[in-house]
Design an enzyme around this catalytic site. Structure first.
Site, PDB file in Angstrom:
ATOM      1  N   ASP A 184     -50.304  58.913 -25.685  1.00  0.00           N
ATOM      2  CA  ASP A 184     -49.869  59.908 -25.076  1.00  0.00           C
ATOM      3  C   ASP A 184     -50.589  61.020 -24.314  1.00  0.00           C
ATOM      4  O   ASP A 184     -50.398  61.294 -23.158  1.00  0.00           O
ATOM      5  CB  ASP A 184     -48.546  60.852 -25.863  1.00  0.00           C
ATOM      6  CG  ASP A 184     -47.580  59.789 -26.130  1.00  0.00           C
ATOM      7  OD1 ASP A 184     -47.613  58.849 -25.670  1.00  0.00           O
ATOM      8  OD2 ASP A 184     -46.791  60.117 -27.115  1.00  0.00           O
ATOM      9  N   THR A 238     -50.289  54.828 -32.746  1.00  0.00           N
ATOM     10  CA  THR A 238     -49.634  53.706 -32.930  1.00  0.00           C
ATOM     11  C   THR A 238     -50.794  52.640 -33.475  1.00  0.00           C
ATOM     12  O   THR A 238     -50.295  51.681 -34.333  1.00  0.00           O
ATOM     13  CB  THR A 238     -48.625  53.124 -31.780  1.00  0.00           C
ATOM     14  OG1 THR A 238     -47.750  54.195 -31.310  1.00  0.00           O
ATOM     15  CG2 THR A 238     -48.043  51.723 -31.837  1.00  0.00           C
ATOM     16  N   THR A 266     -53.385  67.459  -6.043  1.00  0.00           N
ATOM     17  CA  THR A 266     -52.068  67.016  -5.688  1.00  0.00           C
ATOM     18  C   THR A 266     -51.249  66.550  -6.913  1.00  0.00           C
ATOM     19  O   THR A 266     -51.850  66.019  -7.655  1.00  0.00           O
ATOM     20  CB  THR A 266     -52.397  65.920  -4.710  1.00  0.00           C
ATOM     21  OG1 THR A 266     -51.183  65.315  -4.170  1.00  0.00           O
ATOM     22  CG2 THR A 266     -53.515  64.800  -5.147  1.00  0.00           C
ATOM     23  N   GLN A 267     -50.032  66.516  -6.491  1.00  0.00           N
ATOM     24  CA  GLN A 267     -49.111  66.083  -7.636  1.00  0.00           C
ATOM     25  C   GLN A 267     -48.865  64.588  -7.411  1.00  0.00           C
ATOM     26  O   GLN A 267     -47.959  63.929  -8.027  1.00  0.00           O
ATOM     27  CB  GLN A 267     -47.833  66.786  -7.730  1.00  0.00           C
ATOM     28  CG  GLN A 267     -47.150  67.361  -6.650  1.00  0.00           C
ATOM     29  CD  GLN A 267     -45.744  68.028  -6.781  1.00  0.00           C
ATOM     30  OE1 GLN A 267     -44.856  67.428  -6.604  1.00  0.00           O
ATOM     31  NE2 GLN A 267     -45.919  69.303  -6.644  1.00  0.00           N
ATOM     32  N   CYS A 268     -49.178  64.033  -6.160  1.00  0.00           N
ATOM     33  CA  CYS A 268     -49.300  62.529  -6.070  1.00  0.00           C
ATOM     34  C   CYS A 268     -50.254  61.826  -7.135  1.00  0.00           C
ATOM     35  O   CYS A 268     -51.414  62.725  -7.106  1.00  0.00           O
ATOM     36  CB  CYS A 268     -49.806  62.047  -4.577  1.00  0.00           C
ATOM     37  SG  CYS A 268     -48.800  62.837  -3.418  1.00  0.00           S
ATOM     38  N   ASP A 278     -50.098  62.123 -34.308  1.00  0.00           N
ATOM     39  CA  ASP A 278     -49.429  61.611 -33.353  1.00  0.00           C
ATOM     40  C   ASP A 278     -50.217  62.462 -32.100  1.00  0.00           C
ATOM     41  O   ASP A 278     -50.666  63.611 -32.228  1.00  0.00           O
ATOM     42  CB  ASP A 278     -48.189  61.875 -32.994  1.00  0.00           C
ATOM     43  CG  ASP A 278     -47.362  61.499 -31.974  1.00  0.00           C
ATOM     44  OD1 ASP A 278     -46.449  60.448 -31.922  1.00  0.00           O
ATOM     45  OD2 ASP A 278     -47.794  61.833 -30.739  1.00  0.00           O
ATOM     46  N   SER A 279     -50.651  61.792 -30.953  1.00  0.00           N
ATOM     47  CA  SER A 279     -51.570  62.561 -30.079  1.00  0.00           C
ATOM     48  C   SER A 279     -50.702  63.636 -29.433  1.00  0.00           C
ATOM     49  O   SER A 279     -51.673  64.337 -28.843  1.00  0.00           O
ATOM     50  CB  SER A 279     -52.034  61.461 -29.072  1.00  0.00           C
ATOM     51  OG  SER A 279     -51.118  61.187 -28.242  1.00  0.00           O
ATOM     52  N   SER A 280     -49.661  63.641 -29.611  1.00  0.00           N
ATOM     53  CA  SER A 280     -48.896  64.921 -29.097  1.00  0.00           C
ATOM     54  C   SER A 280     -49.230  65.993 -29.586  1.00  0.00           C
ATOM     55  O   SER A 280     -49.068  67.181 -29.115  1.00  0.00           O
ATOM     56  CB  SER A 280     -47.307  64.730 -28.930  1.00  0.00           C
ATOM     57  OG  SER A 280     -47.031  63.784 -28.094  1.00  0.00           O
TER      58      SER A 280
HETATM   59  N1  ASP Z   1     -46.873  58.833 -29.788  1.00  0.00           N
HETATM   60  C1  ASP Z   1     -47.872  58.149 -29.923  1.00  0.00           C
HETATM   61  C2  ASP Z   1     -49.061  58.840 -29.819  1.00  0.00           C
HETATM   62  O1  ASP Z   1     -49.623  59.301 -28.530  1.00  0.00           O
HETATM   63  C3  ASP Z   1     -47.887  56.956 -28.984  1.00  0.00           C
HETATM   64  C4  ASP Z   1     -49.094  56.119 -29.215  1.00  0.00           C
HETATM   65  O2  ASP Z   1     -49.680  55.843 -30.145  1.00  0.00           O
HETATM   66  O3  ASP Z   1     -49.621  55.271 -28.222  1.00  0.00           O
HETATM   67  O4  ASP Z   1     -49.878  59.240 -30.579  1.00  0.00           O
END
Ligand code: ASP
Length: 344
Positions: free
Chosen positions: A92, A15, A278-280, A59-61
């Site tokens: 992300d 973003t 831990t998942q905490c 996109d970082s995904s």
């Molecule tokens: N979905 C976007 C990403 O991680 C969100 C961001 O840019 O913060 O690439």
């Protein structure tokens, strides 16, 4: 400091590099070649800023090992000519990338700071400008011995964190990241307040070493009450899997069901490296504190202490990629290599 610090901005996507086309409202990629024209405020910074962008910003995904390698190589290639590096990245998976880079870049003597934003840089209420400007300022900080910051960090919403201690905690707030187990390295208020005593000090002196061998035949298994063996056992019996982050309850606890402990033990005996995390969000694993973790300690699982899942995954990839011998793997994992966990 005599000369103007040279900073390299690396845009990977996300973003922060978007501008909104009005009136349609659609987002399009920002042209980093015209960075200074688009953000004239950057001219006021006493730094020499250069930029490079991924050919196909993502996109970082979609971040993958190849992109981490590309980033590490870019930093290595320009290491001699720049005083600091700013990586613009989607929020992300930013904590995963920060964790991975912290292991890939050994004996770093210059800052590598990741930042991004919740709103596009062209938006009226954007958080991108503050994040970008302060990150550049932090990356340019020098004292008589050179760069003040010598580690991989993440800057977001007025706070600088050790990158491998962070996690994304909010999709909505500008304060999207937290570092529950290690305090901020710097806070930006009226003054830029750097806590020098918290910064990472590399023990060894030598040049930067870049590690690009990463093993991704690893996984995460999050425990939940009522888990069925049909789901868990095939994961633990998977012959390809070389490492596993086991996200346990509270201070590292798990059900004491015989089938689970036996399946975990068999996997460890076969050579799978299993880390108890831990998942905490905050706090540490303390195996043996409760009866529900004594069995895990006796197997033995690797004690992840207060490491994040993000950093545990990156450390597994790095140590497995480096070919660490099975007999020393547990000891090395339980040692802080880049400040990613608190040692006993
Ligand atoms: N979905 C976007 C990403 O991680 C969100 C961001 O840019 O913060 O690439």
């Amino acid at each position: 400091m005599e000369s103007t610090p040279k900073i390299l901005l690396i845009y990977t996507g996300g973003t922060i590099g978007m501008v909104r086309d009005y009136p349609s409202g659609t987002l399009r990629a920002f042209d980093f070649k015209n960075l200074l024209q688009q953000i004239p405020e950057l001219r006021q910074l006493e730094c020499d800023i250069h930029s490079v962008a991924f050919a196909n910003p993502l996109d970082s995904s979609n971040m993958d090992l190849q992109h981490w390698r590309q980033l590490a190589r870019l930093i290595a290639e320009h290491y001699g000519r720049f005083d600091g590096f700013v990586v613009l990245h989607g929020s992300d998976t930013m904590s995963y990338t920060a964790s991975a880079l912290s292991f890939m870049l050994e004996d770093l003597a210059k800052p590598v700071i990741l930042t991004g934003s919740q709103l596009p840089i062209g938006d009226l209420r954007t958080d991108a400008k503050e994040n970008l400007i302060t990150t550049i300022q932090l990356a340019a900080l020098q004292d008589k011995d050179g760069p003040v910051i010598r580690e991989v960090c993440l800057y977001f919403e007025y706070k600088l964190y050790r990158g491998n201690r962070t996690l994304k905690v909010n999709t909505e707030h500008f304060e999207a990241f937290a570092s529950p187990n290690y305090p901020e390295l710097a806070v930006s208020g009226v003054h830029l307040n750097v806590h020098r005593d918290r910064l990472w000090k590399s023990q060894r002196k030598g040049g930067l070493k870049v590690h690009t061998e990463l093993e991704n035949r690893i996984g995460v298994l999050k425990l939940f009450p009522g888990m069925h063996p049909d789901w868990v056992c095939p994961v633990l019996e998977n012959q390809q899997l070389r490492g596993l982050v086991l996200e346990t309850f509270g201070a590292g606890n798990a059900p004491t069901a015989a089938w689970l402990l036996e399946a975990l033990e068999a996997a460890v005996k076969r050579g799978m490296h299993i880390v108890n995390v831990t998942q905490c969000a905050g706090g540490s694993v303390l195996m043996g504190r409760y009866e529900t973790s004594s069995g895990l300690r006796d197997i033995p699982l690797i004690d992840g202490r207060d490491i994040t899942t993000e950093a545990a995954l990156a450390k597994l990839m790095y140590l497995l990629g480096a070919g660490v011998a099975p007999r020393s793997f547990k000891t090395i994992f339980e040692t802080s290599l880049r400040g990613e966990l608190t040692e006993n």
